[in-house]
Each structure stands twice: as structure tokens, then as C-alpha cells.
Motif scaffolding. Structure first.
Motif, mmCIF file in Angstrom:
data_model
loop_
_atom_site.group_PDB
_atom_site.id
_atom_site.type_symbol
_atom_site.label_atom_id
_atom_site.label_comp_id
_atom_site.label_asym_id
_atom_site.label_seq_id
_atom_site.Cartn_x
_atom_site.Cartn_y
_atom_site.Cartn_z
ATOM 1 N N ALA A 289 40.448 -10.560 90.358
ATOM 2 C CA ALA A 289 40.171 -11.039 89.004
ATOM 3 C C ALA A 289 41.460 -11.352 88.247
ATOM 4 N N VAL A 290 41.298 -12.041 87.118
ATOM 5 C CA VAL A 290 42.445 -12.340 86.258
ATOM 6 C C VAL A 290 42.451 -11.481 85.002
ATOM 7 N N GLY A 291 41.419 -10.655 84.819
ATOM 8 C CA GLY A 291 41.371 -9.790 83.644
ATOM 9 C C GLY A 291 40.172 -8.859 83.720
ATOM 10 N N LEU A 292 40.215 -7.807 82.905
ATOM 11 C CA LEU A 292 39.122 -6.854 82.779
ATOM 12 C C LEU A 292 38.519 -6.986 81.391
ATOM 13 N N LYS A 293 37.230 -6.690 81.300
ATOM 14 C CA LYS A 293 36.543 -6.802 80.016
ATOM 15 C C LYS A 293 35.641 -5.601 79.807
ATOM 16 N N THR A 294 35.569 -5.149 78.538
ATOM 17 C CA THR A 294 34.644 -4.090 78.176
ATOM 18 C C THR A 294 33.783 -4.513 76.997
ATOM 19 N N VAL A 295 32.531 -4.045 77.019
ATOM 20 C CA VAL A 295 31.613 -4.255 75.896
ATOM 21 C C VAL A 295 31.293 -2.913 75.259
ATOM 22 N N VAL A 296 32.308 -2.045 75.191
ATOM 23 C CA VAL A 296 32.106 -0.718 74.617
ATOM 24 C C VAL A 296 31.578 -0.802 73.186
ATOM 25 N N ALA A 297 31.880 -1.883 72.472
ATOM 26 C CA ALA A 297 31.391 -2.028 71.099
ATOM 27 C C ALA A 297 29.881 -2.009 71.031
ATOM 28 N N THR A 298 29.220 -2.569 72.032
ATOM 29 C CA THR A 298 27.758 -2.617 72.031
ATOM 30 C C THR A 298 27.132 -1.363 72.617
ATOM 31 N N ARG A 299 27.937 -0.506 73.214
ATOM 32 C CA ARG A 299 27.422 0.706 73.831
ATOM 33 C C ARG A 299 27.556 1.925 72.917
ATOM 34 N N CYS A 300 28.705 2.057 72.247
ATOM 35 C CA CYS A 300 28.874 3.228 71.375
ATOM 36 C C CYS A 300 29.660 2.914 70.115
ATOM 37 N N GLY A 301 30.026 1.654 69.896
ATOM 38 C CA GLY A 301 30.836 1.306 68.735
ATOM 39 C C GLY A 301 32.312 1.465 69.053
ATOM 40 N N LEU A 302 33.160 0.951 68.165
ATOM 41 C CA LEU A 302 34.602 0.982 68.378
ATOM 42 C C LEU A 302 35.284 2.178 67.719
ATOM 43 N N ASP A 303 34.511 3.017 67.052
ATOM 44 C CA ASP A 303 35.086 4.177 66.387
ATOM 45 C C ASP A 303 35.064 5.399 67.292
ATOM 46 N N PHE A 304 35.347 5.189 68.573
ATOM 47 C CA PHE A 304 35.356 6.291 69.528
ATOM 48 C C PHE A 304 36.696 7.037 69.454
ATOM 49 N N ASP A 305 36.700 8.266 69.946
ATOM 50 C CA ASP A 305 37.921 9.048 70.060
ATOM 51 C C ASP A 305 38.870 8.300 71.000
ATOM 52 N N PRO A 306 40.076 7.936 70.553
ATOM 53 C CA PRO A 306 40.947 7.121 71.405
ATOM 54 C C PRO A 306 41.618 7.883 72.533
ATOM 55 N N ALA A 307 41.560 9.215 72.532
ATOM 56 C CA ALA A 307 42.265 9.996 73.547
ATOM 57 C C ALA A 307 41.520 9.968 74.874
ATOM 58 N N ARG A 308 42.272 10.169 75.950
ATOM 59 C CA ARG A 308 41.633 10.340 77.258
ATOM 60 C C ARG A 308 40.783 11.605 77.232
ATOM 61 N N PRO A 309 39.568 11.556 77.713
ATOM 62 C CA PRO A 309 38.760 12.776 77.760
ATOM 63 C C PRO A 309 39.263 13.719 78.844
ATOM 64 N N SER A 310 39.020 15.015 78.670
ATOM 65 C CA SER A 310 39.437 15.988 79.666
ATOM 66 C C SER A 310 38.602 15.825 80.929
ATOM 67 N N ARG A 311 39.157 16.264 82.060
ATOM 68 C CA ARG A 311 38.428 16.130 83.318
ATOM 69 C C ARG A 311 37.141 16.945 83.284
ATOM 70 N N GLY A 312 37.204 18.133 82.656
ATOM 71 C CA GLY A 312 35.998 18.946 82.585
ATOM 72 C C GLY A 312 34.886 18.260 81.827
ATOM 73 N N SER A 313 35.227 17.638 80.692
ATOM 74 C CA SER A 313 34.192 16.958 79.912
ATOM 75 C C SER A 313 33.661 15.744 80.655
ATOM 76 N N VAL A 314 34.511 15.083 81.437
ATOM 77 C CA VAL A 314 34.071 13.921 82.205
ATOM 78 C C VAL A 314 33.119 14.345 83.321
ATOM 79 N N ILE A 315 33.434 15.445 84.007
ATOM 80 C CA ILE A 315 32.554 15.919 85.078
ATOM 81 C C ILE A 315 31.192 16.320 84.517
ATOM 82 N N ALA A 316 31.201 17.022 83.371
ATOM 83 C CA ALA A 316 29.935 17.403 82.751
ATOM 84 C C ALA A 316 29.129 16.167 82.371
#
Length: 419
Positions: free
Chosen positions: A169-196
């Protein structure tokens, strides 16, 4: 089509072939009126009884500018236009309209995996242009969720699939705005929270992903891949913003099986069970790109280009962010044909705030070849009006106006996407 007072060099620059850096496939088969009207509206619902979506700026634009390409008089009535469209057939209609847009390269978001839509290669063939793929990361996540058995498998496979698809591909795209909005926590989530969260996800893998933790993990995984491969990351913002996709419908032959096959709790069952919390609907107010400010700032040291797509009616905010951050770019896509005669005001807002090397052209075309033609046409008209005023007032030279037209129409995209 363009202002008559434009110098020849500027006119030639505006009419030069464009790089459409963000579009979708168009329907390969003939469309009835009901389906066609849904595709010229951003609301996703039929017009009220006794009315029509042709009575919109976009509907008027179809009749004015697309009708002559199909050998009709401008302003042909909707019934006449659709009849002519059916007589020519989808293949010929798509060929004429895509070619008339004057595009030299299509960058196509193929994320919906809808077989009714032309692929990237087919878009290129119909339009007489080159074509490359944009990878929608939410679709990759969907594929991985449906095949993973364990949370660890899900996490490992997700990274592998993102990297594999990005290689083509020449680029990646996300539609996160339509899934949860753009006011998400900008930090990487912890591995534990991701596994849960992954364990919850695998309880209903065929539902569209709306879990904020997994969406953040997906987004940061995409950032890692984009950084590794030198790819830009597109984020859809602003217009058009719809709610999260409708979940698959149950199979009437087996109420416990979704329409895609396989068993699992539905989204409503998960909510009732208390396994997940009801999210706030990702309405238009949550698609303002300013809400991405902290995330954008976090990406700046990584040198990953961030391209804000759509943006309208938050295009001034997006243009401001493009001026503030060296790695942020902006376009307004479908906003130009949907505002039609007012498109010049939108373009003026962009030129007022964004550096010219940060502006890109896209048609944002979706479903209809008409949207590709109208995106290109109103882009040229809007930018032409703005440039004519600046040259007339002596603010810019004709040479500068022509250079900037080339930059926005194709040069910036070639640089950012390494075309």
C-alpha cells in the motif's frame, strides 16, 4: 468552468492531471433510483415522501455537470438522467465520468471489501490512470478478530497482518472518528488492558470494533507500521460522519448465528450482560480534528505524516493544525461538491490558514463515478476562483499561483506518498 480572467499559465496548472489521494471504489453494476439517491446523500436515509435528494446542492451539481458527459443537456431532469445512465450501462458510465475527472493517479481505500465496488486496479483502468491501495486498518482488525481463537493470537496476528498489507500500500487509513470519536485517550494502552479488551472482542468478533482500548491499540499499531515503512496515516474527520456500521443481522435459520456465519453474542447482548459499557454515540461534534491535538503532538517526534481527511465543517481547525505541526496535512474531499457553489468559501478558509505545501486534493469519491468527477470539478473551480482573486489584486504573481496549483493538485501528494 474556470474564471475567465485567469492567466493562461494558471489555467493550465489547474487543468493539469490530478492525484486523487483519497477515494473509494464506485459501483460496478447499474443502480436503481432509490439506491442512486441514497448515494448522493450523506444522511444514509431516503428523502422524505414527496421530496428527492436531487434537490440538494450535490443533486443539482450531478444534473448540471455530469449530464453533458452522458450526452444530455445540462440540468437534465432526474428521471431523464437516470434513464440515460441505465441505457449506457455502468461500465460506460464509469469509464466516461472517471476519465472526465482528469485524474492521473487514484489512491483507493478498499477497506469495505465490497465486491459491488470497483477495485483499485479497476478504478485505474476505467479512469485511464495509475492506481494504488490505501489500507483501512479497521477492516484488517475485523478479519483478524474473526479468525483468532485466543487474545494472544489476536494481538500477534494483528501486527503481522498490518505489516503485510502495508507492504502493498501507499498509506494507512483509520475511521476511528466513526467508531468512538476523536476525543480518545491519546496514550498507548497498557498490554493488560489490551488483552482484557481482546478477550471481550473475541466474544463477538463479527461486530464492528467500537472498544476504545482496542481502537487505540489498533491506531498505535498502525503508527508503528507507518513509521517502519515510511507511510502516511490518514484520519477521517468531520464531514461526512456517520454512526458506527450497523452490526450484521442474525441468520433467520439460526438466531445464534450472525449474517456472516459463526456464533457469538450480539452487541446488544454484550451490553445487557454488562461485559461492555454503552459508548457515547460518535456524533459530528466528536469528529472535530482539534480533539486529536494531543495525539498529533505525540506523533510529531515519530515523523509519521498525518493527513486529515474530509474535515468540513471543521476545516478551519484542520488548516490551523496543518500550520501548527510539520507532519500534518489536510484536504476537504467531498465537502467541495456537496457545498457546490459555495465551495470557493471553503477553499478560501484553507488558503487563509494552511501552508500551501500542506494542502492535498481528493475527490473522496464513494459509490458513484459522479462523485469523482464532481470532486475534481469543484476543486478546480474553487481553487481557480481563489487564485484569480489573488492574481487580480496583485497579491500573488501568476507564476506563484500556477506553482501552488500544481503543488495542491498533484505535487504534494507525490511527495507525501512517494509516488
Amino acid at each position: 468552468m474556470l474564471p475567465v480572467e485567469l492567466p493562461v499559465t494558471v489555467r493550465d496548472a489547474l487543468l493539469a492531471p490530478l492525484v486523487d489521494h483519497h477515494c473509494h471504489g464506485v459501483h460496478r453494476d447499474d443502480l436503481g433510483r432509490a439506491r442512486f439517491e441514497l448515494l448522493i446523500s450523506e444522511g444514509g436515509a431516503p428523502a422524505p415522501p414527496g421530496t428527492t435528494h436531487f434537490d440538494t446542492p450535490y443533486g443539482m451539481a450531478v444534473r448540471r455537470w455530469c449530464a453533458p458527459v452522458l450526452d444530455l443537456e445540462p440540468h437534465a431532469p432526474p428521471a431523464v438522467y437516470l434513464s440515460r445512465r441505465a441505457d449506457l450501462g455502468a461500465v460506460e458510465v464509469n469509464r466516461r465520468l472517471l476519465a472526465a475527472a482528469g485524474v492521473v493517479a487514484f489512491l483507493v481505500d478498499t477497506g469495505t471489501e465490497d465486491l459491488d465496488l470497483l477495485s483499485a486496479a479497476e478504478m485505474g483502468r476505467h479512469g485511464g490512470a495509475a492506481a494504488d491501495e490505501l489500507v483501512r486498518v479497521e477492516q484488517i482488525e475485523q478479519d483478524v478478530a474473526e479468525s483468532a481463537a485466543l487474545a494472544v493470537d489476536y494481538l500477534d496476528t494483528l501486527g503481522e497482518e498490518l505489516s503485510a498489507r502495508a507492504a502493498r500500500a501507499v498509506g494507512l487509513k483509520t475511521v476511528v472518528a466513526t467508531r468512538c470519536g476523536l476525543d480518545f485517550d491519546p496514550a498507548r494502552p497498557s498490554r493488560g488492558s489490551v488483552i482484557a479488551a481482546a478477550n471481550r472482542r473475541l466474544a463477538a468478533p463479527r461486530e464492528p470494533l467500537t472498544d476504545p482500548v482496542l481502537l487505540r491499540h489498533l491506531l498505535w499499531s498502525a503508527v508503528d507500521v507507518a513509521r517502519e515503512r515510511g507511510l502516511p496515516l490518514q484520519l477521517h474527520t468531520g464531514f461526512p460522519t456517520s454512526a458506527a456500521p450497523v452490526p450484521p443481522q442474525p441468520d433467520p435459520a439460526d438466531p445464534g448465528r450472525t449474517g456472516h456465519g459463526g456464533r457469538g453474542l450480539s452487541a446488544s447482548e454484550l451490553l445487557l450482560s454488562g461485559l461492555v459499557a454503552a459508548p457515547e454515540p460518535p456524533g459530528p461534534h466528536r469528529a472535530d480534528p482539534v480533539r486529536l491535538s494531543a495525539f498529533i503532538a505525540a506523533l510529531q517526534p515519530l515523523s509519521v505524516p498525518v493527513i486529515l481527511l474530509g474535515c468540513y465543517p471543521f476545516h478551519r481547525q484542520a488548516a490551523y493544525l496543518a500550520g501548527l505541526h510539520p507532519h500534518v496535512y489536510v484536504d476537504v474531499g467531498l465537502a467541495l461538491p456537496h457545498t457546490a457553489g459555495a465551495a470557493a468559501r471553503v477553499m478560501e478558509d484553507l488558503l487563509e490558514l494552511a501552508p500551501f505545501h500542506k494542502l492535498l486534493f481528493s475527490s473522496g469519491s464513494r459509490g458513484l463515478a459522479e462523485s469523482c468527477l464532481l470532486g475534481a470539478l469543484y476543486y478546480r473551480r474553487a481553487l481557480g476562483t481563489a487564485l484569480a482573486g489573488r492574481v487580480r489584486d496583485g497579491e500573488w504573481s501568476a507564476a506563484d499561483a500556477a506553482r501552488i496549483a500544481h503543488m495542491i493538485g498533484s505535487g504534494n501528494a507525490r511527495r507525501v506518498y512517494r509516488l
